[in-house]
Design an enzyme around this catalytic site. Structure first.
Site, PDB file in Angstrom:
ATOM      1  N   GLU A 107       1.420 -45.792  -4.139  1.00  0.00           N
ATOM      2  CA  GLU A 107       1.844 -46.609  -3.006  1.00  0.00           C
ATOM      3  C   GLU A 107       1.469 -45.940  -1.700  1.00  0.00           C
ATOM      4  O   GLU A 107       1.425 -44.712  -1.613  1.00  0.00           O
ATOM      5  CB  GLU A 107       3.371 -46.823  -2.994  1.00  0.00           C
ATOM      6  CG  GLU A 107       3.887 -47.848  -3.958  1.00  0.00           C
ATOM      7  CD  GLU A 107       5.360 -48.172  -3.717  1.00  0.00           C
ATOM      8  OE1 GLU A 107       5.955 -48.796  -4.620  1.00  0.00           O
ATOM      9  OE2 GLU A 107       5.902 -47.822  -2.643  1.00  0.00           O
ATOM     10  N   ASP A 109       3.003 -46.580   2.049  1.00  0.00           N
ATOM     11  CA  ASP A 109       4.120 -47.352   2.599  1.00  0.00           C
ATOM     12  C   ASP A 109       4.339 -47.190   4.095  1.00  0.00           C
ATOM     13  O   ASP A 109       4.395 -46.066   4.602  1.00  0.00           O
ATOM     14  CB  ASP A 109       5.445 -46.932   1.934  1.00  0.00           C
ATOM     15  CG  ASP A 109       5.445 -47.091   0.433  1.00  0.00           C
ATOM     16  OD1 ASP A 109       4.550 -47.780  -0.094  1.00  0.00           O
ATOM     17  OD2 ASP A 109       6.339 -46.534  -0.214  1.00  0.00           O
ATOM     18  N   GLU A 111       7.611 -48.352   6.269  1.00  0.00           N
ATOM     19  CA  GLU A 111       8.955 -48.909   6.178  1.00  0.00           C
ATOM     20  C   GLU A 111       9.597 -48.848   7.566  1.00  0.00           C
ATOM     21  O   GLU A 111       9.699 -47.763   8.156  1.00  0.00           O
ATOM     22  CB  GLU A 111       9.805 -48.149   5.168  1.00  0.00           C
ATOM     23  CG  GLU A 111       9.342 -48.353   3.737  1.00  0.00           C
ATOM     24  CD  GLU A 111      10.128 -47.527   2.738  1.00  0.00           C
ATOM     25  OE1 GLU A 111      10.621 -48.102   1.755  1.00  0.00           O
ATOM     26  OE2 GLU A 111      10.249 -46.303   2.949  1.00  0.00           O
TER      27      GLU A 111
END
Length: 295
Positions: A107, A109, A111
């Site tokens: 992944e 990411d 956020e």
């Protein structure tokens, strides 16, 4: 002689058209959310404009929502314009990331961690490789990301992963696989975006919970670009140094001089947390990449 010149002219025109076509061949986005993405859950909470060019996600006490790309990719660049949840968004999390579908997932990411009204927005980045993460970094944004759209980008190639905000690099993760550092380079990943309840951890370690009376919470998206290698089962094609795969070119192997200046500015003035400085968490045994060059 005239015919010869005409032939040369036609050949040159043909070559230019081929080069121009190849330079655009890797751009796989249509600009229409309905064509490039599917709804992962809560379709009633996903609102798309009539022309497909804008989309929003909703979170309330009943449900969050999310969507994902129809295709998987191995290397490329993704740009997404996002307007984050305004007001008191404490406890909410907007995730914008690349993810593989394997149990030992990779992944990349973004956020966005909701906040109490008036506080700066925190952006957390993380990288999973073969199912392992523990690579979180956090920064404060230097603007209010709820007032207008800003562009959040992921560049992922054979050399590095670069997280960018309005083209300013906020994080770099180098490919140091030759030195024993795990790097996502084999598994294709899809684009995923979701808005969900993260109040067990997102805002001040979970101290600030979601105030549902402030909902529903809305995040908005538009003007995205997917310029990446579409996965068709052959990693060699996506790893090749070709005209289409511009992101693997040597010039993309490091930050430019100007990017390095911006990167240092972000690290100096806006850094909140860097796993490479958390000796307590790693019991004074920091990951190997913490001692290697970032660019």
């Amino acid at each position: 002689m005239n015919n010869c010149f005409k032939c040369r002219g036609l050949i040159i025109t043909l070559l230019i058209s081929i080069l121009f076509r190849d330079s655009l061949a890797s751009v796989v986005s249509t600009g229409d959310f309905n064509k490039d993405f599917f709804v992962m859950w809560a379709p009633n909470y996903v609102n798309t404009s009539s022309n497909g060019g804008e989309r929003s996600l909703k979170l309330d006490q009943q449900s969050g929502s999310g969507f994902a790309s129809n295709q998987m990719f191995l290397f490329g660049r993704i740009d997404m314009q996002i307007k984050l949840v305004p007001g008191n968004s404490a406890g909410t999390v907007l995730a914008y990331y690349l993810a593989s579908d394997q149990p030992n997932r990779d992944e990349i990411d973004f956020e966005f961690l909701g906040n109490v009204s008036g506080e700066p927005y925190i952006v957390q980045t993380n990288i999973y490789v073969d199912g392992f993460d523990n690579r979180e970094e956090r920064i404060y944004l230097w603007f209010d990301p709820t007032e207008d759209y800003h562009t959040y980008s992921i560049l992922w190639n054979l050399h590095q992963i670069v997280f960018m905000v309005d083209s300013i690099p906020i994080r770099v993760y180098r490919n140091h696989a030759d030195k024993g550092v795990a790097y996502p380079r084999w598994q294709p990943m899809g684009i995923k975006i979701s808005l969900w309840n993260g109040d067990s951890w997102a805002t001040r370690g979970g101290l600030d919970k979601i105030d549902w009376s402030k909902g529903p919470f809305i995040a908005s998206f538009k003007d995205y670009t997917i310029d990446a290698c579409v996965w068709e089962g052959n990693p060699r094609f996506c790893r090749a140094d070709s005209t289409d795969n511009w992101w693997n070119k040597p010039r993309m192997s490091s930050l430019s001089r100007e990017q390095k200046r911006w990167f240092k500015w972000v690290r100096k003035y806006h850094m909140v947390y860097d796993y490479c400085q958390d000796h307590q968490r790693f019991h004074n045994n920091l990951p190997k990449e913490c001692f290697l060059p970032k660019y």
